[in-house]
Structures are given as structure tokens and as C-alpha cells.
Design an enzyme around this catalytic site. Sequence first.
Site: not given
Length: 606
Positions: A104-105, A483, A486, A502
Site C-alpha cells: 500500500n503506497g 523564478k 532566482e 497605483h
Amino acid sequence: MCGIVGFFGNNNNIEIGLDVLKRLEYRGYDSAGLAFFNSEKKEIFCLKTAGRINLLEKKLKESKFDFNGNPSIFHTRWATHGEVTDENAHPHFDCQKNIFLVHNGIIENYRELKEKLIKEGHQFSSETDTEVLSHLIEKFFQGNLEEAVRKALRLVKGTYAICVISRQDPQKIVAARLSSPLLIGLNGKEYIVASDPAAIVPFTRKIINLDDYEIAVISPEKFFILKEKIPEEIEFTLEEAERGGYSHFMLKEIMEQPESLENSRRGRLILETGQAKLGGLESVKEKLRRIKRLIIVACGTAYHAALVGKYMLEEYARIPVEVEVASEFRYKKPILDKNTAVLAISQSGETADTSAAIKEAKEKGVLTLGIVNVVGSSIARETIAGVYNHAGPEIGVASTKAFTSQLEILALLTLFLGRQREMSLVIGQRIAREILKISDLVKEVLENSSQIEKLAEKYKNYNNFLFLGRKYNFPVALEGALKLKEISYIHAEGYGAGEMKHGPIALIDENFPTFAICPSDSVYDKMLSNIEEIRTRKGKLIALATKGNKKIQESADDVIYIPKTLEMLTPILSVIPLQLFAYYLGLLRGCDVDKPRNLAKSVTVE
């Protein structure tokens, strides 16, 4: 969400095992199977079938086989990797039919492991991720089953609860878990391994819950638990296991997004009822039904995902949502009560400020939840309940596939909570269908990567950028700007398009390009007005629009198209061109795109 059973006991083990399995059928009912060791013939008998447990019982009766044997394992499946077929049903086995296991997983790195095992000569018979485990254990098996399991699990990334038996080491069951429930029921010299205590109540009330990274060994003579922490050198290098021929991890992870999104939603959608099946939230399902307010804490890219989630949850689940930068939340005096839940979002699960925010919320006694990608991480352990991304390892410092995975998980959470409340069946089904299609739409976006590379060449000498978006795509504008900062070290600002007048409009001239995110959605006309304001001031403009919108070409210098989807899911598509744009610009400007200066992947200090 599969059900697994292991049994070691008397001659009625098949009947008992099937009875326990039936009590677990709520966890999955696409297929069922069993395997047991027959001591007389010195072999393991395995039977499995697509369909429910009653079909397995029918096959058992028709097989005319001697069903007495120890040990035995059983499985009922909720399909994730691979269609619902006999071959994809559990138990799975190795090349020599020595190792049999149920699982399971999700094994997140199964593709890399499978490719290496195939090169070593292993032959696979299913489409599942689980089968990789049986071959890995075979690879390390030298007569001792638990030692082979221990070594195999060290190479696995993901979640698992497993029961394993071996023809060549027959008198034992080996069970192990990591972030999937597993317990052992004790009844004298009988042992029952199961996914849920409710399933074994008729047989025993004495149980042992396995903890993460524990391996239990069950045999007639003894029962013991291993928790091995001795360091060993991993056999696969990072280059072999992860980069897969791409020149950079960032590009690989951008291109992996169709698969990572598929993995993030796998087994979690119920189209018929328009619901999401989130196993990590089942234990707090009723508490979530009663919450009246949700606070999301996150940092960086995860914070931008949370902002998109706020729109989703308020529009469709009708829950008031506040999004807090985790580093600010910890120094506030937040107003928390029993009707409030706090949700942490973190790729690494180790973000110091986000972890501290969760600890603060727990001190106040509120329900804490997590969305994290790294299994067993600090935030995963600290939160009461949560959802794993299953996006696979993300090596590039700038988050890409984890971000879109977070968006998809938030959409699933919206479905989960919305259907508890006012969301209709029709709306739920529509959202579920669109989530199911999103991976194919992402593939379509990625096919335009060469066009985005050419745009990067065109704009590589500009040192400032403005990113604009509204509603669901306002956070995408923030993420696009992040992004670019970076990866290429270009100064970029992300703004809600309505805020442009504004202040930021003062920056616009022919040397300050704007990236406008303007799909055909509920705020499209408003975005057009903002675009015209930029054109009036001679600003260069890249528009990201919905496929088929030719009119936008009259207003923009360049246009990138994305397919049509639900407005709430548009950010999953609209962010990908921005990721590619940042990547190509970074390359053209000679930057280290995988390891940008001054940044770290996991921010574990304040």
C-alpha cells in the site's frame, strides 16, 4: 488506499485472511489477490484477479488447490499505477518467483529503479510501481528475507506498507512501513498484519502499531522489530537516478510535470461522485467538516501556491481562508479557536519558519494539516494529518514541479472539503474531470518550449520585468517574477494587474517589458484594459493567452498560448511558460540554473 493482510497461524489461515481482507475492502476494490507457502510442495501459490474479493473466492473454489499453508498474504487494490487487470493486481513477485509481496503506497522513484533493474536483466510482468520492490528484494536476497527487504527499502523514495514472503526463506513474514498505516495483531501464536485495527477486532484486541522505518519479522519461533539506522552507501548515484539525460535538473523537473501531476492525483479522484479520496485526511474527516476557517502558512513558492488555493477554497468549498507568510505568522498573536485549522505547505517539509508556525498552532490546540513532498519530513511528522505530493524528488533549487503539484493537491483538497459542504455533484464531477485531463494539457504547453526559448533570446538583454495577473493568476505573476529573479538574476516585479496604476505604471517604458497573464477567464476584459495602458506608454508586452484567442495578437508584441481549462486550474498551465522563460534566460545569461547564487533548496534556519 489499498488494503493489505499478512497471516501466520493455524490451518484456517486462508479463511481468516480473506475475512480480514473483506473488512478492508473499503480501502480498495479494483482487484484482489493472495499468496501462501505450501510446505508440502515447497512452493508459493499465488492467485489474483481484477474485480472484487468475491471473484477471488470464486477462483479459489474453482482452482481445486490445497489451501492449507503458512505464511499467507492478501491484498485488495485501489488502482494507481497501471490499469485494473489481473497482471496489475497484487501480490507481485520477482523473476524466480521466490519473493511475493503486497503493498500500500506509492514508489515515487520506481521508473529510475525499474530502468536500472531491467538493464541488470530483470523481467517485469506488470505496469505497477510495486513490482519494482519484488525485484529489488530479489537483487539483495542471499537467503535472509529481512536483510534483503532492509537493503531494498533504502533505495526507495515514497510511501509504503508491505508484507513479504519468500519461497527460499519460507517460515516468516516480513512487514515494513513508511507513512502508510500498518499494525500487527497478536493472538497467542497467531499473527495478523493489517492496514486497519477495525479489520482484526474479531480475532484479537492486542496490537502493535509499526512506526516509520520499522521492519517486523514474524515466524513461529519468534517475533521482533528492526529499526536499522546504520549508514550505508547508496548504490545509485544521483546522476543515474535523477537527471535522466537532461542537461539540468531544472529542465528535467519542468518536463516531468505531466508525470508528477499524474502521480499527485493518482488514486485520489472518484469521478462518479465528484469527490477526492485523500487517505491522509480520513482520520480528521469529521473535524474538517466542522471547521469554519482555514489559515495557510507557507514561504516562497509554496506561499504563492497557497494564494491560488485561497481562491479555490473560498470559491468552491466556501471556507474563509487566510494566507500567511510563515515567517510573519510565528511572530504574530494569531486568533485561533476550535473552528480553525492551520495548513502548512512546504516542498521539503523542513522549512524552519513553516515548521515553527505549525508548532505555534499546535500549542494553541488547533487542528494542524500539511501538504509536503518529502515523506517522513519534520512538518509531515508534526502535523496531525495531511497529504503527500508524490511529485518525486526535486533537486533544482528553484521549485517547479512541486509548485504545480501543490496546486493540484489544493484543487483536490477543494474537492474534498467542497463536497462535504455546498458543492453539488455536477460541479464536483466537472472539477474531477478537468483535474484528470490536466496532465495532457501540460504536455501540450511543454510542446511549445522552443517558442519560449526564442522569446528568451529576444528578451535576454533586458534587466527589468513586470509580471501582471488577476484573480487566480495574480499569484502566478508573483511566481513568474520570483523564478526570473532566482534563475537569471533579472530584477522582476509581480503585481495584481489592478494595482498597476497605483505605482508600478511609472516604471513602464520601452526598456521595461511586461509579461501579462491573460487567459480567457472571468477577468479577461479587465486584463485587456491593463494591456492597453501599457501599450499607450510604449511598453513591450508578452501576453499569455488561451489557445484560439487571435485578437490578443493586436495588442501584444509576443503571445504564448495555453489550452483551455477550468479557471481554478489555469495556474497549473500558465506558470509553466514562466518557468521555461526563466530557465532559458538564466542559461543565456550564464547563470547556474540548478544552484542559483545565495539560495538553498531547503531553508532550515530562520
